[in-house]
Design an enzyme around this catalytic site. Sequence first.
Site: not given
Length: 281
Positions: A52, A96, A119
């Site tokens: 990422k 994460q 997200d």
Amino acid sequence: MLLLDGKKLSEKRLSALKKEVEEHYEKTKTRPGLAVIRIGDNPASKVYVGKKVKACHDVGIHSVEVLFPESVSEEKVLTEVEKLNRDPAINGILIQLPIPKHLSEKVLMERMNPKKDVDGFHPLNRGKFLAGDDALIPCTPLGIMNLLKEYKIEIKGKSALVIGRSLIVGRPMSLLLDQAGATVTVAHSQTKNLEELCERADIIVVAIGKPHFLSSQKIKAGAVIIDVGINRLESGKLVGDVDFEKYKSIASAITPVPGGVGPMTICSLLENTWKSFLNTQ
Ligand code: NAD
């Protein structure tokens, strides 16, 4: 059989995004910024976050990685989330997953500024998404929809089967397919008639995390298969939830692992970061 090449499409979309980011920078001298919080030493998380951060770098998005030890207190992570919420250089925040068990995913996500929730896990984004309003949508299902669109896979009126109902993949995937006009069935660990559901579906999305879970089931000739699974075998080989070799000649279109859904997830993360950035300008 059409190979749904997520690697190729993500490269195309990210190169278009890079152009937009650079043009915006020329005009305003500002760039989007993404902060990734990683907790503990999960080796897979380390790889994903590395990808990422690299993708951000390639596209010209500023990125920071915040590392915490496995034993970090919830209070400490919350303080960091609040700091990032206030930071004008950061417009996307990602925690994460998975996180250690003593931390509450729910508490952390709820503390995040929903405008920076790239997200799409904050309850406000989930609610807006459910209502069909503009929202930040979870990256993996969003990437899959972009892949289906690129390859002109018809969704309206089709019968779709989503295997797996996690909040990150399966559930939002089923909602997106539903919003696009498919008639959706969700199968999960309690489902009794999976064989029958597989035989009836025009589109099958498998997101459960079991290597080659879809291998013996009969499918409709010409069905479209999306394999979300990423499983590392003891040999080190990466395989999906679908036995690609078994279905490649029966399906009309199928995603490979690697090179299918994975790159699309990263692409959507960067596109969501860009969207958040534009929303806060
Ligand atoms: P999860 O463990 O949170 O959810 C798994 C789901 O599968 C659950 O809803 C469970 O009910 C269902 N399930 C388990 N066994 C089943 C069975 N026998 N029959 C039917 N359903 C069953 O997993 P997740 O986070 O949704 O991830 C699933 C897979 O996708 C994993 O391999 C993960 O690594 C991968 N993943 C890939 C990407 C990507 O970018 N490619 C992104 C996220 C997750």
